[in-house]
Enzyme design. Structure first.
Site, PDB file in Angstrom:
ATOM      1  N   ARG A 248       0.864  -1.177   0.000  1.00 37.74           N
ATOM      2  CA  ARG A 248       0.000   0.000   0.000  1.00 37.74           C
ATOM      3  C   ARG A 248       0.903   1.229   0.000  1.00 37.74           C
ATOM      4  NH1 ARG A 248      -2.085  -3.628   3.816  1.00 37.74           N
ATOM      5  NH2 ARG A 248      -4.180  -4.422   3.315  1.00 37.74           N
ATOM      6  N   LYS A 273      -2.027  -2.359   7.714  1.00 31.36           N
ATOM      7  CA  LYS A 273      -3.464  -2.265   7.949  1.00 31.36           C
ATOM      8  C   LYS A 273      -3.897  -3.315   8.962  1.00 31.36           C
ATOM      9  CE  LYS A 273      -7.831  -1.880   5.428  1.00 31.36           C
ATOM     10  NZ  LYS A 273      -8.475  -1.934   4.084  1.00 31.36           N
ATOM     11  N   HIS A 379      -2.521   2.761  -5.692  1.00 29.76           N
ATOM     12  CA  HIS A 379      -3.015   1.457  -5.225  1.00 29.76           C
ATOM     13  C   HIS A 379      -3.190   0.469  -6.380  1.00 29.76           C
ATOM     14  CE1 HIS A 379      -4.436  -0.708  -1.717  1.00 29.76           C
ATOM     15  NE2 HIS A 379      -5.405  -1.229  -2.438  1.00 29.76           N
ATOM     16  N   ARG A 382      -0.541  -2.127  -6.554  1.00 29.43           N
ATOM     17  CA  ARG A 382      -0.731  -3.275  -5.655  1.00 29.43           C
ATOM     18  C   ARG A 382      -1.681  -4.295  -6.292  1.00 29.43           C
ATOM     19  NH1 ARG A 382      -0.981  -4.929  -0.075  1.00 29.43           N
ATOM     20  NH2 ARG A 382      -3.085  -5.552   0.584  1.00 29.43           N
ATOM     21  N   HIS A 405      -3.706  -9.901   3.626  1.00 28.87           N
ATOM     22  CA  HIS A 405      -5.145 -10.058   3.796  1.00 28.87           C
ATOM     23  C   HIS A 405      -5.453 -11.047   4.915  1.00 28.87           C
ATOM     24  CE1 HIS A 405      -5.957  -8.757  -0.653  1.00 28.87           C
ATOM     25  NE2 HIS A 405      -5.795  -7.730   0.157  1.00 28.87           N
ATOM     26  N   TYR A 414      -9.015 -11.145  -7.225  1.00 25.91           N
ATOM     27  CA  TYR A 414      -8.093 -11.066  -8.355  1.00 25.91           C
ATOM     28  C   TYR A 414      -8.258 -12.241  -9.314  1.00 25.91           C
ATOM     29  CZ  TYR A 414      -6.020  -7.489  -5.432  1.00 25.91           C
ATOM     30  OH  TYR A 414      -5.832  -6.365  -4.667  1.00 25.91           O
TER      31      TYR A 414
END
Length: 433
Positions: A248, A273, A379, A382, A405, A414
């Site tokens: 990020r 995050k 972003h 990424r 994640h 994706y």
């Protein structure tokens, strides 16, 4: 049997007009949908309203006479009626608020915001989160305070109802996205928890903003190569690291010298995050430029120390535990700013990392020069990292770890992009040629 006469249509219409949740003149449509819901409730007896609602919406969809936006309006109308109009009460308070509350429940808005800011800083929230949370709480307090209160003061007689009405206003009146509404709700949740020492009740049935399934924008490999060629120096290196490691923007900017491991070929992301640490790939292609960048960091740090500066920002707890660490080379930013600035919180003059808006502006300018006609941001690099790894056959669980994640379902988005890129369908138009 459900009696449609128990539906307080006049009271509901008056509530909608006074609450300013829906646009003037639209209240009659919301009343219509709730009356329609009551007319169908006998079909699903023995169930609470929130279990009947999906069945009602399914009936409308199968009936075929209502458009999709009307079905969504019906969903909003029923939720507004039961959660905002009919439900009353406030949550209990076990502790005294951090602000002075009068006998009538009034308190000074700016005093409450100051107390909220101090509480966020005690919990080490980032400056950007602090500003965002304060914006939403300020907007809520000035909008939701009772009309009779003095200017600059708020009175929230039924706090849970006020929060529900505000969330409904964002979803219907402002038409914000689900993520924006969730951000506003999180800000209010923290405000009442930290300042008012109260917990919000169950908000699961409140009006929610529209959610839609959107595929991420990605660059092709040739577009990435062309785009990165639009940048020079530090920005080229920064965007190469972000793409090559799937970072990020904030994670790339917050890299410190100690987070780069050339021997293992890894980048370590600290407090990403969700306040999680992880490691990801250090691209071989950036190693020479990154080593040169770290030499510049060393020289810049020596220069700052020689002038009486040279301390990097550290979280309060870490700064107390290691009081001398801030001036150590290991804690310096990999991508430092060109000049020193005064920390808005502590007043200490130090060199921060490159600001996110500076990087975003540089990226937008490079994207414009590249001629790539895609609605993209930093972003997108990424997203492209994850998609290109999937195309290369890398296991999705490994990609999940690289991206940080919590759930593999988040990474699965994706696969939909890859499906279209890997096996493109031949158009029937091409078969005619």
């Amino acid at each position: 049997m459900y009696d449609v006469n128990e539906f307080d249509d006049a009271g509901f219409a008056e509530f909608l007009m006074k609450s300013r949740i829906v646009k003037p003149g639209n209240e009659k449509y919301f009343v219509h949908w709730v009356r329609s819901f009551y007319n169908k409730r006998d079909l699903w007896q023995g169930h609470p309203w929130h279990m009947q609602l999906p069945l009602f919406l399914e009936f409308l969809e199968q009936d075929g006479r209502a458009a999709k936006w009307q079905i969504r309006q019906a969903d909003q109308a029923v939720r507004l009626y039961f959660t905002n109009f009919r439900r009353e009460g406030d949550f209990s308070s076990g502790q005294r608020p951090l602000v002075s509350v009068g006998a009538t429940g009034e308190f000074e808005i700016e005093a409450a915001l100051r107390a909220f800011r101090e509480s966020l800083r005690l919990k080490n929230y980032s400056l950007s989160t602090e500003k965002t949370y304060l914006f939403w709480v300020k907007d809520f307090l000035y909008r939701s305070s009772d009309e009779h209160t003095a200017k600059g003061r708020a009175t929230l007689s039924k706090t849970e109802n006020a929060v529900r009405n505000y969330l409904a206003h964002l979803a219907i009146g402002k038409n914000v996205s689900a993520s924006t509404q969730n951000l506003a709700f999180n800000a209010l949740l923290m405000f009442f928890r930290l300042v008012m020492h109260r917990e919000l009740g169950d908000m699961r049935q409140a009006v929610r903003a529209k959610t839609g399934k959107k595929l991420p924008v990605v660059f092709s490999k040739s577009e990435i190569k062309h785009l990165l060629g639009m940048f020079q120096g530090t920005m080229e290196l920064l965007f190469s690291v972000i793409y090559g490691g799937g970072l990020r923007l904030q994670e790339g900017l917050r890299l410190r010298v100690k987070d780069v491991d050339f021997d293992q070929g890894l980048l370590f992301i600290r407090s990403g995050k969700g306040d999680k640490d992880r490691s990801t790939v250090l691209p071989n292609g950036v190693v020479p430029a990154l080593q040169l960048q770290l030499k510049k960091v060393v020289n810049l740090h020596r220069e700052d120390v020689g002038k009486g500066f040279g301390s990097a920002w550290l979280p309060d707890a870490l700064a107390r535990k290691y009081p001398n660490a801030a001036k150590e080379l290991a804690w310096q930013w990999v991508f430092p700013a060109d000049r020193r600035n005064t920390d808005p919180r502590s007043g200490v003059v130090r060199r921060h990392h490159i600001l996110p808006r500076t990087a975003q502006r540089a990226f937008k300018e490079g994207l414009r020069k590249s001629g790539i006609a895609k609605h993209a941001s930093v972003h997108t690099l990424r997203h492209s990292f994850a998609t290109h790894l999937l195309l290369a056959g890398v296991d999705i669980r490994q990609i999940q770890e690289y991206l940080g994640h919590s759930r593999v379902e988040t990474t699965m988005i994706y696969t939909h992009v890859v499906k279209d890129m890997r096996n493109p369908v031949t158009s029937p138009l091409d078969a005619l040629q």
